[in-house]
Structure formats: structure tokens, C-alpha cells
Write a protein that holds these residues in place. Structure first.
Motif, mmCIF file in Angstrom:
data_model
loop_
_atom_site.group_PDB
_atom_site.id
_atom_site.type_symbol
_atom_site.label_atom_id
_atom_site.label_comp_id
_atom_site.label_asym_id
_atom_site.label_seq_id
_atom_site.Cartn_x
_atom_site.Cartn_y
_atom_site.Cartn_z
ATOM 1 N N GLY A 268 0.794 -1.219 0.000
ATOM 2 C CA GLY A 268 0.000 0.000 0.000
ATOM 3 C C GLY A 268 0.824 1.265 0.000
ATOM 4 N N ASN B 94 -2.578 3.245 -0.961
ATOM 5 C CA ASN B 94 -3.516 3.219 0.163
ATOM 6 C C ASN B 94 -4.240 4.542 0.367
ATOM 7 O OD1 ASN B 94 -1.501 4.810 1.233
ATOM 8 N ND2 ASN B 94 -0.779 3.276 2.686
ATOM 9 N N THR C 7 -8.861 6.720 -3.279
ATOM 10 C CA THR C 7 -10.253 6.500 -2.920
ATOM 11 C C THR C 7 -11.143 6.781 -4.132
ATOM 12 O OG1 THR C 7 -10.529 8.795 -2.196
ATOM 13 C CG2 THR C 7 -9.764 7.197 -0.539
ATOM 14 N N ARG D 283 -7.885 -2.330 -9.308
ATOM 15 C CA ARG D 283 -8.563 -3.541 -8.843
ATOM 16 C C ARG D 283 -7.540 -4.640 -8.555
ATOM 17 N NH1 ARG D 283 -14.115 -4.013 -10.410
ATOM 18 N NH2 ARG D 283 -15.152 -2.496 -9.052
ATOM 19 N N TYR E 290 -6.089 -3.792 -5.260
ATOM 20 C CA TYR E 290 -7.078 -4.016 -4.196
ATOM 21 C C TYR E 290 -7.198 -5.491 -3.833
ATOM 22 C CZ TYR E 290 -11.738 -4.561 -2.160
ATOM 23 O OH TYR E 290 -12.792 -4.927 -1.369
ATOM 24 N N THR E 291 -7.225 -6.369 -4.845
ATOM 25 C CA THR E 291 -7.338 -7.800 -4.570
ATOM 26 C C THR E 291 -6.098 -8.347 -3.868
ATOM 27 O OG1 THR E 291 -6.508 -8.267 -6.803
ATOM 28 C CG2 THR E 291 -8.887 -8.199 -6.504
ATOM 29 N N MET F 128 -5.172 -1.897 -0.692
ATOM 30 C CA MET F 128 -6.183 -0.996 -0.144
ATOM 31 C C MET F 128 -7.210 -1.806 0.627
ATOM 32 S SD MET F 128 -5.609 -0.291 -3.645
ATOM 33 C CE MET F 128 -5.733 1.031 -4.833
ATOM 34 N N ASP G 232 -10.406 -0.770 0.928
ATOM 35 C CA ASP G 232 -11.688 -0.588 0.233
ATOM 36 C C ASP G 232 -11.455 -0.526 -1.267
ATOM 37 O OD1 ASP G 232 -13.089 -0.423 2.674
ATOM 38 O OD2 ASP G 232 -12.538 1.685 2.865
ATOM 39 N N ASP G 233 -12.464 -0.923 -2.009
ATOM 40 C CA ASP G 233 -12.402 -0.892 -3.468
ATOM 41 C C ASP G 233 -12.333 0.559 -3.937
ATOM 42 O OD1 ASP G 233 -12.586 -1.224 -6.164
ATOM 43 O OD2 ASP G 233 -14.431 -2.412 -6.129
ATOM 44 N N PRO G 234 -11.247 0.975 -4.595
ATOM 45 C CA PRO G 234 -11.105 2.398 -4.973
ATOM 46 C C PRO G 234 -11.982 2.822 -6.138
ATOM 47 C CG PRO G 234 -9.253 1.133 -5.790
ATOM 48 C CD PRO G 234 -10.068 0.180 -4.968
#
Length: 326
Positions: free
Chosen positions: A103, A148, A151, A184, A187-188, A192, A194-196
Motif C-alpha cells: 500500500g 492506500n 479512494t 482492482r 485491491y485484490t 487498499m 476498500d475498493d477504490p
């Protein structure tokens, strides 16, 4: 003696029972250390009875403090905190440390790690466009931002900047598709919490209506086109070939009197033979081939072309050849 005096012992016993129930209720809502807390920001004098929703505050697997809202009751808030706490406890410290380190990478650094892993991407076509989207649009606007800290609001501002800079809608669609894939992927892998790109309204491109040229128009074009261009026009109009496929026409691909096998194309970036679009190397498709006048025959083109395996058909320059006339 007043009748109310007889009720006082019963009232005291009832108050004691209710007090014990409230104490048990409060103890049941005491969270373990590290689980977080729930609260209301409404400022009401009796927050437990007001209609406002609860918010929760906790630390995610990366150690970053986060907040969530929208819980109608204390039980809903506690249930969510318990779920988050269980997920954090089941995550190994080494995994959490790796996610925390991931992140801290910037978008530019992660894009450089992501790009070589796209092994199914054709470098001279799709890869070229992806690299252009990253280097020309994504890195200048988001390259220095840590993963990280990305958003949905950051992504929304990115799209607004492209719009204000005059980037076309079609280009916006392709650029956002690349950015979405990169974020994505991060994120996986846990970069992060939360899904940005969750809830982002993607840009849309309304394409203009394509006008198919009439037979009369094609006939006029063939009258002024040279031999090579005329062959390409006939193969595209009569057989449905793409531009690059028409430039790679080869007499050896005529597998039957009325069947042409499309094996390759001349790519516009490299000007060399390449695999077909949306197909793996070695794959092909077959298309109906209009009958050619046998008296004209076929000859190898002597004009300089993009590949030495291209052939020109004398009869193909006539619209009658691909309209079905003998």
C-alpha cells in the motif's frame, strides 16, 4: 399507614432488578481490546434513543484507522466490528506486513510492476495503447499518489481532470479501463482496504453512426484506385475483411473455389504480418469468396507491398467479381 408505603419494597426490588439488567446489557456491549468502538455524531442529549445511525471506528489489517457509518442499532454495529476483528485476527502478521508495504507503493511504481505480468497482452497493439494510457494520462495525474490513499473521490477527480483537459470520451473510456484494472489488481492483493473504484460512474462514449458505402460509391472508388488499393477495397467490401487482413491477402489462402481462409493481418504499427485480432497465433477464420473470372487468372503483384506474400487478382478490381457474376 399510607397504601403507597406497602408498594415501596416492591418498587425497590423492581429497581434493583432493572439496574442489574442494564448492567448486564452494558457488559454484553463491552468490546474486546482492539475491536474498535461505535458511536453517534448527532449530538443528541439521549443518543441511544435518537433515530440517528451509528458509526464504527476500527483499525484495518494495514493498521490504518477507518470509519464506517449506516448502522441502525448497536447490535448491527457490534456485529460488523466483530466481523472485522475476526478477519484481522485470521490474517497472518507477515501477510499484513506485505499488504502494508504494498500500500505504500505509488501508482506509478505499481503500474511498472503490473505491466510485465500482462502476459496475454499483445505488445505491439493492445500493449502499445495501454502503455500510452499509463505514461501520458495516468502517471502525470496519479503517479505520485500512494495506493492506500486512492479512494473513489480521487478517481472521480481524475476523470474530471481528463474532461477539463479536453480528452475525448472514447479515449477516456480506454484510459479509465486501464486505471480500473490496475487499481482492482492492487485491491485484490490487499494494497487498499476498500475498493477504490466502487460506485464510480464510468465515462461513456456514444459512437457516431457508421455509413456503409453503396455499390455505386465503391465502383467510383475502384475506377480511380491503383491495383493494390483496389484489391484491398474489394476484399473488404466483398469478403468482410478488416484493413490489415485485406493487406495480407495471399492466393495460398484460397482453400476452395468459394472459400478464403483468413490466417494473418498486416499490423498497422509494425507493418509486418501478425496474428488475427481477438485470436491466438495459428487460429484462422473462413469467409465466402466471390467467384472470379477464370479467364483473367491471378498473378503475383510486382508493385512494392507491405509483405512479399500478397497477391493481386486482376478480376477482383471489378465489382462484378464479388457481386457473384461469372
Amino acid at each position: 399507614m399510607s397504601p403507597l408505603a406497602d408498594l415501596r419494597p416492591a418498587v425497590r426490588r423492581l429497581s434493583t432488578i432493572l439496574g442489574l439488567e442494564r448492567m448486564v446489557h452494558r457488559m454484553a456491549r463491552q468490546l474486546a481490546r482492539g475491536m474498535g468502538s461505535f458511536f453517534k455524531d448527532c449530538g443528541c442529549t439521549k443518543p441511544t434513543r435518537c433515530p440517528h445511525q451509528y458509526s464504527i471506528r476500527f483499525r484495518d489489517a494495514l493498521g490504518k484507522q477507518r470509519e464506517e457509518s449506516g448502522y441502525g442499532t448497536q447490535d448491527d454495529a457490534i456485529e460488523r466490528l466483530t466481523q472485522l476483528y475476526s478477519e484481522k485476527k485470521t490474517t497472518a502478521p507477515t501477510v499484513a506486513a506485505a499488504r502494508r508495504e504494498l500500500g505504500q507503493l505509488t501508482v506509478e511504481e505499481y503500474a511498472k510492476l503490473w505491466r510485465p505480468r500482462q502476459r496475454r497482452m499483445t505488445d505491439y497493439s493492445t500493449g502499445w495503447h495501454v502503455d500510452s494510457s499509463i505514461n501520458v494520462h495516468i502517471v502525470p495525474r496519479l503517479g505520485s499518489r500512494k495506493l492506500n490513499s486512492v479512494t473513489p473521490m480521487v478517481v472521480e477527480r481524475f476523470l474530471d481532470e481528463m474532461q477539463s483537459d479536453g480528452v475525448g470520451r472514447g479515449n477516456q473510456v480506454n484510459i479509465f479501463r486501464v486505471l480500473k484494472t490496475i487499481l482492482r489488481d492492487a485491491y485484490t492483493k490487499g494494497a487498499m482496504a476498500d475498493d477504490p473504484v466502487k460506485g464510480i460512474q464510468e465515462p461513456e462514449c456514444v459512437r457516431s453512426t457508421v455509413a456503409i458505402p453503396s455499390l455505386a460509391y465503391v465502383t467510383k472508388v475502384l475506377a480511380v484506385a491503383d491495383e493494390d488499393l483496389a484489391l484491398e477495397i474489394v476484399m473488404m467490401a466483398g469478403c468482410g475483411l478488416r484493413n490489415g487482413e485485406a493487406r495480407a491477402v495471399n492466393v495460398n489462402n484460397v482453400v476452395a473455389q468459394d472459400v478464403y481462409r483468413v490466417r494473418e493481418q498486416i499490423h498497422s504499427n509494425t507493418l509486418r504480418p501478425a496474428k488475427l485480432k481477438h485470436r491466438k497465433a495459428g487460429e484462422f477464420r473462413e469467409v465466402p469468396l466471390p467467384r472470379l473470372r477464370r479467364s483473367s487468372g491471378m498473378r503475383r503483384s510486382t508493385a512494392p507491398r507491405r509483405t512479399a506474400t500478397c497477391y493481386a487478382a486482376r478480376a477482383a478490381t471489378s465489382p462484378k467479381a464479388w457481386s457473384g457474376a461469372a
